[in-house]
Design a protein around this motif. Structure first.
Motif, PDB file in Angstrom:
ATOM      1  N   PRO A  91      -2.892  -4.318 -12.788  1.00 47.97           N
ATOM      2  CA  PRO A  91      -3.211  -2.736 -12.032  1.00 47.97           C
ATOM      3  C   PRO A  91      -1.966  -2.106 -12.178  1.00 47.97           C
ATOM      4  O   PRO A  91      -0.763  -2.728 -11.662  1.00 47.97           O
ATOM      5  CB  PRO A  91      -3.725  -3.035 -11.015  1.00 47.97           C
ATOM      6  N   ASP A  92      -1.778  -0.673 -12.143  1.00 44.44           N
ATOM      7  CA  ASP A  92      -0.617   0.090 -11.937  1.00 44.44           C
ATOM      8  C   ASP A  92      -0.361   0.214 -10.192  1.00 44.44           C
ATOM      9  O   ASP A  92       0.697   0.394  -9.765  1.00 44.44           O
ATOM     10  CB  ASP A  92      -0.638   1.447 -12.611  1.00 44.44           C
ATOM     11  N   ILE A  93      -1.401   0.181  -9.725  1.00 37.70           N
ATOM     12  CA  ILE A  93      -1.394   0.545  -8.135  1.00 37.70           C
ATOM     13  C   ILE A  93      -2.650  -0.218  -7.503  1.00 37.70           C
ATOM     14  O   ILE A  93      -3.780  -0.647  -8.230  1.00 37.70           O
ATOM     15  CB  ILE A  93      -1.348   1.860  -7.800  1.00 37.70           C
ATOM     16  N   ILE A  94      -2.707  -0.854  -6.225  1.00 35.05           N
ATOM     17  CA  ILE A  94      -3.667  -1.413  -5.403  1.00 35.05           C
ATOM     18  C   ILE A  94      -3.875  -0.499  -4.354  1.00 35.05           C
ATOM     19  O   ILE A  94      -2.812  -0.096  -3.570  1.00 35.05           O
ATOM     20  CB  ILE A  94      -3.251  -2.818  -5.196  1.00 35.05           C
ATOM     21  N   VAL A  95      -5.105  -0.203  -4.160  1.00 39.25           N
ATOM     22  CA  VAL A  95      -5.217   0.780  -3.029  1.00 39.25           C
ATOM     23  C   VAL A  95      -6.484   0.218  -2.157  1.00 39.25           C
ATOM     24  O   VAL A  95      -7.429  -0.445  -2.698  1.00 39.25           O
ATOM     25  CB  VAL A  95      -6.034   2.164  -3.474  1.00 39.25           C
ATOM     26  N   SER A  96      -6.116  -0.121  -0.738  1.00 39.24           N
ATOM     27  CA  SER A  96      -7.020  -0.854   0.119  1.00 39.24           C
ATOM     28  C   SER A  96      -7.487   0.493   1.178  1.00 39.24           C
ATOM     29  O   SER A  96      -6.936   0.907   1.660  1.00 39.24           O
ATOM     30  CB  SER A  96      -6.152  -1.851   0.729  1.00 39.24           C
ATOM     31  N   GLY A  97      -8.793  -0.109   1.280  1.00 38.11           N
ATOM     32  CA  GLY A  97      -9.405   0.887   2.270  1.00 38.11           C
ATOM     33  C   GLY A  97     -10.741   1.871   1.752  1.00 38.11           C
ATOM     34  O   GLY A  97     -11.413   1.404   0.707  1.00 38.11           O
TER      35      GLY A  97
ATOM     36  N   LEU B  88      -6.770  -0.821  -8.963  1.00 36.07           N
ATOM     37  CA  LEU B  88      -7.459  -1.782  -8.254  1.00 36.07           C
ATOM     38  C   LEU B  88      -7.755  -1.638  -6.671  1.00 36.07           C
ATOM     39  O   LEU B  88      -6.873  -1.144  -6.002  1.00 36.07           O
ATOM     40  CB  LEU B  88      -6.926  -3.209  -8.210  1.00 36.07           C
ATOM     41  N   ILE B  89      -9.019  -1.392  -6.444  1.00 37.42           N
ATOM     42  CA  ILE B  89      -9.426  -0.952  -4.940  1.00 37.42           C
ATOM     43  C   ILE B  89     -10.236  -2.152  -4.384  1.00 37.42           C
ATOM     44  O   ILE B  89     -10.829  -2.870  -5.075  1.00 37.42           O
ATOM     45  CB  ILE B  89     -10.381   0.125  -5.174  1.00 37.42           C
ATOM     46  N   THR B  90      -9.789  -2.229  -3.117  1.00 43.89           N
ATOM     47  CA  THR B  90     -10.195  -3.456  -2.416  1.00 43.89           C
ATOM     48  C   THR B  90     -10.357  -2.725  -0.796  1.00 43.89           C
ATOM     49  O   THR B  90     -10.160  -1.610  -0.471  1.00 43.89           O
ATOM     50  CB  THR B  90      -9.733  -4.933  -2.297  1.00 43.89           C
ATOM     51  N   ASN B  91     -10.846  -3.752  -0.087  1.00 39.76           N
ATOM     52  CA  ASN B  91     -10.899  -3.227   1.668  1.00 39.76           C
ATOM     53  C   ASN B  91     -11.127  -4.504   2.260  1.00 39.76           C
ATOM     54  O   ASN B  91     -11.293  -5.688   1.710  1.00 39.76           O
ATOM     55  CB  ASN B  91     -11.997  -2.264   1.748  1.00 39.76           C
ATOM     56  N   ASP B  92     -11.160  -4.624   3.788  1.00 39.44           N
ATOM     57  CA  ASP B  92     -11.735  -5.523   4.477  1.00 39.44           C
ATOM     58  C   ASP B  92     -12.999  -5.145   4.952  1.00 39.44           C
ATOM     59  O   ASP B  92     -13.573  -6.001   5.914  1.00 39.44           O
ATOM     60  CB  ASP B  92     -10.580  -6.093   5.296  1.00 39.44           C
ATOM     61  N   ASP B  93     -13.820  -4.043   4.693  1.00 39.13           N
ATOM     62  CA  ASP B  93     -15.138  -3.570   5.639  1.00 39.13           C
ATOM     63  C   ASP B  93     -16.032  -4.002   4.672  1.00 39.13           C
ATOM     64  O   ASP B  93     -17.382  -3.993   5.271  1.00 39.13           O
ATOM     65  CB  ASP B  93     -14.883  -2.237   5.827  1.00 39.13           C
TER      66      ASP B  93
ATOM     67  N   VAL C 219     -12.745  -4.554  -6.435  1.00 37.78           N
ATOM     68  CA  VAL C 219     -12.863  -6.068  -6.204  1.00 37.78           C
ATOM     69  C   VAL C 219     -12.844  -6.207  -4.986  1.00 37.78           C
ATOM     70  O   VAL C 219     -11.837  -6.350  -4.138  1.00 37.78           O
ATOM     71  CB  VAL C 219     -11.989  -6.982  -6.732  1.00 37.78           C
ATOM     72  N   ALA C 220     -13.977  -6.345  -4.058  1.00 33.25           N
ATOM     73  CA  ALA C 220     -14.105  -6.113  -2.580  1.00 33.25           C
ATOM     74  C   ALA C 220     -14.853  -7.135  -2.020  1.00 33.25           C
ATOM     75  O   ALA C 220     -15.838  -8.224  -2.521  1.00 33.25           O
ATOM     76  CB  ALA C 220     -14.787  -4.857  -1.958  1.00 33.25           C
ATOM     77  N   PRO C 221     -14.643  -7.767  -0.687  1.00 34.89           N
ATOM     78  CA  PRO C 221     -15.381  -8.795  -0.235  1.00 34.89           C
ATOM     79  C   PRO C 221     -17.033  -8.549  -0.041  1.00 34.89           C
ATOM     80  O   PRO C 221     -17.188  -7.225  -0.029  1.00 34.89           O
ATOM     81  CB  PRO C 221     -14.896  -8.893   1.316  1.00 34.89           C
ATOM     82  N   ASP C 222     -17.811  -9.533  -0.070  1.00 31.45           N
ATOM     83  CA  ASP C 222     -19.324  -9.181   0.089  1.00 31.45           C
ATOM     84  C   ASP C 222     -19.769  -9.061   1.465  1.00 31.45           C
ATOM     85  O   ASP C 222     -20.951  -8.583   1.593  1.00 31.45           O
ATOM     86  CB  ASP C 222     -20.046 -10.408  -0.713  1.00 31.45           C
ATOM     87  N   ARG C 223     -18.865  -9.095   2.391  1.00 31.56           N
ATOM     88  CA  ARG C 223     -19.163  -8.682   3.792  1.00 31.56           C
ATOM     89  C   ARG C 223     -17.768  -8.346   4.605  1.00 31.56           C
ATOM     90  O   ARG C 223     -16.910  -8.308   4.049  1.00 31.56           O
ATOM     91  CB  ARG C 223     -19.792  -9.868   4.388  1.00 31.56           C
ATOM     92  N   GLU C 224     -18.256  -7.858   5.792  1.00 35.95           N
ATOM     93  CA  GLU C 224     -17.052  -7.528   6.513  1.00 35.95           C
ATOM     94  C   GLU C 224     -16.048  -8.730   6.850  1.00 35.95           C
ATOM     95  O   GLU C 224     -16.413  -9.556   7.222  1.00 35.95           O
ATOM     96  CB  GLU C 224     -17.505  -6.723   7.883  1.00 35.95           C
ATOM     97  N   GLN C 225     -14.738  -8.243   6.807  1.00 33.22           N
ATOM     98  CA  GLN C 225     -13.795  -9.199   6.728  1.00 33.22           C
ATOM     99  C   GLN C 225     -12.736  -8.478   7.578  1.00 33.22           C
ATOM    100  O   GLN C 225     -11.343  -8.805   7.497  1.00 33.22           O
ATOM    101  CB  GLN C 225     -13.086  -9.559   5.423  1.00 33.22           C
ATOM    102  N   SER C 226     -12.870  -7.700   8.552  1.00 32.25           N
ATOM    103  CA  SER C 226     -11.858  -6.984   9.313  1.00 32.25           C
ATOM    104  C   SER C 226     -11.161  -7.940  10.101  1.00 32.25           C
ATOM    105  O   SER C 226     -11.759  -8.922  10.367  1.00 32.25           O
ATOM    106  CB  SER C 226     -12.741  -6.163  10.092  1.00 32.25           C
TER     107      SER C 226
END
Ligand code: MN
Length: 253
Positions: free
Chosen positions: A85-91, A5-10, A33-40
Motif C-alpha cells: 500500500p501507498d498509505i495505511i489509514v486507521s480509524g 489499506l484501511i484498518t481500525n480497532d473498533d 483489513v479490520a478486526p472481526d470485533r472491537e479491539q479498542s
C-alpha cells in the motif's frame, strides 16, 4: 492508482471505518483489513500464541480474528505483498486518542505498525458528543489523505488526527497533552459473591497546555500530531552516563 489499506480497532462493522472507506475510495484502490470485533485499547499487541484466520467478506474487504497490528501485518505482508500500500489509514475511532492515552490505542498502533513496515500511515479518531459526525470527519480525512499521497511523507513519522465534536474551527498541528488520572479501580460483586473489576470508568481530564492536542480539540480545531516510535528521552542520556562506570565495571558490586 494509489493503494490504500484501511484498518481500525473498533471492528470491521464500525461506522467510522465504513465512512472512512467510502470517503477515500475515490482516491485509489481501497482494501479493508479490520478486526472481526472491537479491539479498542489493544495497543500494539501482536498475536503470536495462536493461529490467525483471515476471512474475506467482500471483494476488497477482509476480517482478522486478531488485533489491529495483526491486520496491518496480514494486509501488507499477505494480501498486498506484491504491491504494497501507498498509505495505511486507521480509524475513524469512536472516541479521541489524545496525549498520554496514545500508547493504549489500537487505532494508533496500527499506524505505528505501518511505520515499522515503512509505509506512510495516519490514524483518525473523533471526540463523540451531541454534534459529532463521522461524515464530516471522513471528508476531512479524504482531503488529508489526498495531500499525503501527493507529498510522500516520511514513513517513520505517523500522523495522529483527532476531531472535535462540532463544526471544525480550523486545523492545529499539535504536541501530545498530559492526562490527569483521577479514577482508580471500580470493584463490584458478581451474583456468586466474587469480586470483579473495571479499570477507570470516568471521563478523562487533562492538564491545560499550550499547543497540545487536547487544547486544539477543546477549542473546536482538528488536531494533527506527528508521532514517532523513538521513545528515548535524549536529555537523560548524559545524566545516566555515570551508571556505565558505577554499575558496569567488571568486578564491582
Ligand atoms: Mn477504538
Amino acid at each position: 492508482m494509489p493503494r490504500i489499506l484501511i484498518t481500525n480497532d473498533d471492528g470491521v462493522y464500525s461506522e467510522g471505518l465504513r465512512k472512512l472507506a467510502a470517503a477515500v475510495r475515490p482516491l485509489g484502490e481501497v482494501l479493508i483489513v479490520a478486526p472481526d470485533r472491537e479491539q479498542s485499547a489493544a495497543s500494539h499487541a501482536l498475536t503470536l500464541n495462536r493461529p490467525l484466520r483471515l476471512l474475506q467478506l467482500e471483494e476488497n474487504e477482509w476480517i482478522v480474528d486478531g488485533t489491529p497490528t495483526d491486520c496491518v501485518n496480514l494486509g501488507v505482508l499477505k494480501l498486498m505483498n506484491e504491491h504494497r500500500p501507498d498509505i495505511i489509514v486507521s480509524g475513524i475511532n469512536f472516541g479521541p486518542n489524545l496525549g498520554d492515552d496514545v500508547t493504549y490505542s489500537g487505532t494508533i498502533s496500527a499506524a505505528f505498525e505501518g511505520a515499522l513496515l515503512n509505509i506512510p500511515s495516519v490514524a483518525f479518531s473523533t471526540l463523540v458528543g451531541e454534534h459529532y459526525s463521522f461524515d464530516r470527519c471522513a471528508a476531512f480525512a479524504a482531503r488529508l489523505v489526498t495531500r499525503l499521497l501527493e507529498d510522500k511523507p516520511n514513513p517513520r513519522i505517523i500522523l495522529n488526527v483527532n476531531f472535535p465534536v462540532g463544526e471544525f474551527a480550523g486545523v492545529r498541528v499539535t504536541k501530545l497533552g498530559r492526562r490527569i488520572y483521577t479514577e482508580g479501580i471500580i470493584e463490584r460483586r458478581d451474583p456468586r459473591g466474587r469480586s470483579y473489576y473495571w479499570i477507570g470508568g470516568g471521563a478523562p481530564t487533562w492538564h491545560p497546555g499550550q499547543g497540545t492536542d487536547f487544547e486544539a480539540i477543546e477549542n473546536g480545531f482538528v488536531s494533527i500530531t506527528p508521532l514517532h516510535l523513538d521513545l528515548t528521552h535524549h536529555e537523560s542520556i548524559p545524566r545516566l552516563k555515570p551508571l556505565e562506570e558505577i554499575l558496569g565495571a567488571p568486578g564491582k558490586k
